[in-house]
Design an enzyme around this catalytic site. Structure first.
Site, PDB file in Angstrom:
ATOM      1  CE  LYS A   1     -41.309   4.668 -21.812  1.00  0.00           C
ATOM      2  NZ  LYS A   1     -41.009   4.368 -20.224  1.00  0.00           N
TER       3      LYS A   1
ATOM      4  CG  HIS B   1     -19.811 -10.946 -28.579  1.00  0.00           C
ATOM      5  ND1 HIS B   1     -18.629 -11.928 -28.507  1.00  0.00           N
ATOM      6  CD2 HIS B   1     -19.440  -9.802 -27.614  1.00  0.00           C
ATOM      7  CE1 HIS B   1     -17.298 -10.825 -28.098  1.00  0.00           C
ATOM      8  NE2 HIS B   1     -17.990  -9.392 -28.004  1.00  0.00           N
TER       9      HIS B   1
ATOM     10  CD  GLU C   1     -38.059   4.963 -20.691  1.00  0.00           C
ATOM     11  OE1 GLU C   1     -38.216   2.971 -20.254  1.00  0.00           O
ATOM     12  OE2 GLU C   1     -38.507   5.012 -20.846  1.00  0.00           O
TER      13      GLU C   1
ATOM     14  CE  LYS D   1     -48.651   5.723 -15.068  1.00  0.00           C
ATOM     15  NZ  LYS D   1     -47.108   6.024 -15.980  1.00  0.00           N
TER      16      LYS D   1
ATOM     17  NE  ARG E   1     -55.565   1.371 -10.373  1.00  0.00           N
ATOM     18  CZ  ARG E   1     -54.777   1.482  -9.747  1.00  0.00           C
ATOM     19  NH1 ARG E   1     -54.528   3.271  -9.279  1.00  0.00           N
ATOM     20  NH2 ARG E   1     -53.794   0.839  -9.085  1.00  0.00           N
TER      21      ARG E   1
ATOM     22  CB  CYS F   1     -58.230  -4.398 -10.024  1.00  0.00           C
ATOM     23  SG  CYS F   1     -58.217  -6.180 -10.937  1.00  0.00           S
TER      24      CYS F   1
ATOM     25  CG  ASN G   1     -58.554  -2.822  -6.965  1.00  0.00           C
ATOM     26  OD1 ASN G   1     -58.734  -3.279  -7.847  1.00  0.00           O
ATOM     27  ND2 ASN G   1     -58.015  -1.647  -6.509  1.00  0.00           N
ATOM     28  N   GLY G   2     -56.376  -6.688  -6.479  1.00  0.00           N
ATOM     29  CA  GLY G   2     -55.300  -7.227  -5.488  1.00  0.00           C
ATOM     30  C   GLY G   2     -55.235  -8.916  -5.323  1.00  0.00           C
TER      31      GLY G   2
ATOM     32  CD1 TRP H   1     -54.798  -7.454 -14.447  1.00  0.00           C
ATOM     33  CD2 TRP H   1     -54.467  -6.020 -15.544  1.00  0.00           C
ATOM     34  NE1 TRP H   1     -53.198  -7.853 -15.189  1.00  0.00           N
ATOM     35  CE2 TRP H   1     -53.253  -6.904 -15.981  1.00  0.00           C
ATOM     36  CE3 TRP H   1     -55.090  -5.031 -16.741  1.00  0.00           C
ATOM     37  CZ2 TRP H   1     -52.082  -6.846 -16.898  1.00  0.00           C
ATOM     38  CZ3 TRP H   1     -53.834  -4.929 -17.272  1.00  0.00           C
ATOM     39  CH2 TRP H   1     -52.778  -5.779 -17.556  1.00  0.00           C
TER      40      TRP H   1
ATOM     41  CD  GLU I   1     -44.301   0.836 -21.853  1.00  0.00           C
ATOM     42  OE1 GLU I   1     -44.912   0.332 -21.086  1.00  0.00           O
ATOM     43  OE2 GLU I   1     -43.773   1.694 -21.891  1.00  0.00           O
TER      44      GLU I   1
HETATM   45  C1  F6R Z   1     -42.721   1.836 -18.739  1.00  0.00           C
HETATM   46  C2  F6R Z   1     -43.808   1.587 -17.100  1.00  0.00           C
HETATM   47  C3  F6R Z   1     -43.710   0.638 -16.369  1.00  0.00           C
HETATM   48  C4  F6R Z   1     -42.950   1.551 -15.816  1.00  0.00           C
HETATM   49  C5  F6R Z   1     -42.957   0.544 -13.985  1.00  0.00           C
HETATM   50  C6  F6R Z   1     -42.591   0.577 -12.617  1.00  0.00           C
HETATM   51  O1  F6R Z   1     -43.136   3.203 -19.694  1.00  0.00           O
HETATM   52  O2  F6R Z   1     -43.903   2.969 -17.206  1.00  0.00           O
HETATM   53  O3  F6R Z   1     -42.712  -0.288 -17.262  1.00  0.00           O
HETATM   54  O4  F6R Z   1     -41.631   2.269 -15.091  1.00  0.00           O
HETATM   55  O5  F6R Z   1     -44.172  -0.367 -14.141  1.00  0.00           O
HETATM   56  O6  F6R Z   1     -43.593   1.458 -11.839  1.00  0.00           O
HETATM   57  P1  F6R Z   1     -43.493   2.680 -11.222  1.00  0.00           P
HETATM   58  O7  F6R Z   1     -42.047   3.510 -11.508  1.00  0.00           O
HETATM   59  O8  F6R Z   1     -45.371   3.110 -11.102  1.00  0.00           O
HETATM   60  O9  F6R Z   1     -43.113   1.691  -9.957  1.00  0.00           O
END
Ligand code: F6R
Length: 617
Positions: free
Chosen positions: A491, A510, A487, A612, A27, A2, A106-107, A77, A494
């Site tokens: 990427k 395995h 990683e 985000k 976000r 949110c 928010n929360g 959200w 997502e």
């Molecule tokens: C992937 C991504 C998320 C963040 C995770 C942690 O591309 O962005 O997996 O890495 O939510 O976020 P931060 O770094 O803000 O703690």
């Protein structure tokens, strides 16, 4: 997650709120709304507009007459109750024309069910399924004679996390905001004040801000703000001017923030290294660590905590610390850490890594460690964020604002932050000056080499187009290459929504080898290191099962008859020092994910179901 924005000043609030909400879209949200205080004095009334869907739908639906110079806005959200018009925020204590209070939140209020029950018993008709609506009623029913008092009283009844902003028709000159676990900042303008959950919402208006701490309440009028503890004793917080360029929050000529941020990586990498490399002693200088050499020598273990991509880069960081400083190190998902009642050791250095500095799981892990007397440092991008403030010291990442949900430049700078940390720890311990200098030279070459990888974009885009056709993919690597594979898979999944699974190359036989076939490509990380031959042997096993292969590697790695077989694509990255390989191997995977998602027509900066910064547990 949110988003909140609030405005009090001489301008019309609604356009500022809607624009602010647009800036918070990244976000992640499913509905949006605004409320303004209209009229004046005893005729003040609350006007609310809210609906499920995008902020632009809300903007189009705003009534013509929606005037008011004080207001709050929200992107929701969904947590309690589905995403629909009624559940969207702001929430009021009565239908809009009778409402006295409007709240955005928010929360999550943990005792919402009990409070809803109590209010219903007392004859209140609740309109929505949300936890937030109870707050509007609690504020309206409070007998305190100031809005600050009413909010404080309402908050005393709730358990949970919140960032809130409240307006009340009896106090038409102000917004009262409060924080417990969900970020909120106050922005100071010229005879106008803002409140927001993220600087992005208000940065075009002001960069003079104050961050609220957990347990703080703030009262904003057009001419200033005051901060209090929940018992309304003053915390006398003042604002500081942030060194940020508002333009860095715009995508400019780029078609997406993710692409812009990938291309910014060479410059961002230079910033995190600047002034921190000491050629003379072959070491790094990290002033913010706040650790004496004696304390560094006493470290017996390093434990890195982060979530998602930050966790994977933490795994790369653990490798760097073990290789350069020869201190046992590992990374763990911060979201799991505190639930296994971790043993906190006095001679362990804990490292929290986070772009936003607001990820609740990472923040709670930091608090758990500190509560048990452990020492935590932070690798954080957002200056002044909760994790940065909670840690005993740390390294700011200087990546600049990262807006796209998929993290790229912040991740690169996290890796470099770990390299600097490992170098400094190593040089206080057993790393030789020659090795220190070798790494400094390697680090200095990296920005230019990242540029070289980015220059391969066209070839990577063509390759990504082919990968996008597969429903399911593997990303594999070993030791330094394994977190790179994790990683890369992260990427890819997502933003392309394809099933991308990371595995240690050594573990394929395995189990997962059973899935390899023509329809399941594998992206294999094969640096020219001591494991290259073993990696190539595993690739033969994949090729023998007709699995298409993309090999991310260095020039000179001999793939043997795989090259001749035609089913193998090579992506070649520049050589650097072996310890620094992971980051150069990661950058092409960002481009693969980006172009696959683009080929599939996805909204790259706002992937479905993702946010985000994840500020609820
Ligand atoms: C992937 C991504 C998320 C963040 C995770 C942690 O591309 O962005 O997996 O890495 O939510 O976020 P931060 O770094 O803000 O703690």
């Amino acid at each position: 997650m949110c988003g909140i924005v609030g405005y009090v000043g001489a301008q019309q609030a609604a356009p500022i709120l809607v624009e602010g909400l647009t800036r918070l879209e990244h976000r992640g949200y499913d509905s949006a709304g605004v409320a303004v205080l209209a009229g004046s004095g005893s005729t003040t009334a609350i006007k609310v507009a809210k609906r499920a869907g995008r902020v632009r739908d809300l903007a189009e639906a705003l009534p013509k007459r929606f005037a008011g110079r004080v207001g709050v806005g929200h992107t929701r959200w969904a947590t309690h109750g589905p995403a629909n018009d009624v559940n969207a925020h702001p929430h009021t204590d009565a239908p809009a024309h009778h409402a006295r209070v409007a709240v955005v939140h928010n929360g999550i209020i943990d005792n919402a069910a009990a409070l809803r029950h109590r209010l219903t018993e007392a004859g209140v008709e609740l309109a929505s399924d949300t936890d937030t609506e109870v707050l509007a009623h609690l504020v309206a029913r409070s007998s305190a004679d100031t809005l600050e008092g009413k909010v404080s009283e309402a908050l005393a009844a709730i358990e949970g996390t919140y960032g809130i902003a409240v307006v009340h028709t009896d106090f038409p000159d102000r917004i009262v905001a409060a924080r417990n676990g969900s970020p909120l900042i106050i922005g100071v303008g010229e005879r106008e004040m803002f409140v927001a959950s993220d600087l992005a919402a208000i940065v075009r208006h002001t960069t003079t801000v104050a961050h609220l701490d957990d347990g703080e309440i703030a009262s904003l009028t057009a001419t200033g703000f005051t901060t209090y503890r929940q018992d309304l004793t003053s915390t006398a917080k003042t604002a500081t001017v942030l060194d940020v360029d508002p333009a860095s929050y715009d995508a400019g000529e780029h078609e997406s923030f993710m692409r812009k941020e990938m291309l910014e990586q060479p410059a961002a990498a230079e910033r995190v290294l600047r002034g921190r490399l000491d050629e003379r002693f072959g070491t790094a200088h990290l002033g913010g660590l706040n650790m004496e050499p004696r304390e560094i020598r006493a470290i017996r273990r390093v434990k890195i905590l982060g979530c998602g991509s930050a966790y994977y880069v933490g795994q790369m960081g653990a490798g760097l610390v073990e290789e350069l400083a020869r201190i046992p190190a590992d990374a763990e998902a911060a979201s799991e850490f505190r639930y296994r009642n971790p043993i906190i050791e006095p001679d362990t250095l804990y490292v929290a890594v986070s772009q936003s500095g607001e990820t609740i799981d990472t923040l709670l892990a930091v608090q758990e460690i500190r509560r048990k007397g452990g020492r935590v440092i932070g690798l954080v991008n957002v200056v002044g964020s909760a994790i940065a403030r909670e840690c005993d010291g740390g390294i700011y990442l200087h990546a600049g604002p990262e807006v796209a949900v998929a993290s790229t430049k912040a991740l690169t700078n996290m890796f470099l932050g770990f390299a600097l940390l490992a170098l400094q720890l190593g040089r206080v311990r057993d790393l030789s000056i020659a090795d220190g200098r070798r790494l400094i030279a390697g680090l200095s070459r990296l920005p230019g080499q990242i540029e070289e990888v980015l220059a391969q974009e066209d070839a990577l885009a063509a390759l990504a187009g082919r990968l996008a056709e597969a429903e399911s993919l593997f990303f594999v690597g070993r030791v330094r290459g394994y977190p790179v594979a994790r990683e890369g898979a992260q990427k890819f999944k997502e933003i392309s929504y394809r099933h991308a699974e990371a595995y240690q190359t050594s573990e394929l036989k395995h189990g997962p080898l059973a899935l390899i076939c023509e329809a399941v490509p594998t992206v294999a990380i094969v640096p020219d290191d001591e494991l290259a031959d073993r990696n190539v042997a595993a690739l033969h096993e994949i090729a023998a099962r007709r699995g298409p292969l993309v090999v991310v590697t260095h020039d000179g790695v001999v793939l043997g008859d795989l090259d001749a077989s035609g089913g193998v694509e090579r992506v070649v990255v520049p050589r650097n020092e072996r310890e620094l390989d992971p980051i150069l191997l990661t950058v092409p995977l960002q481009l693969l994910a980006y172009h696959a998602a683009r080929r599939l027509g996805h909204d790259i900066d706002k992937p479905r179901n993702l946010a985000k910064s994840v500020t609820v547990e």
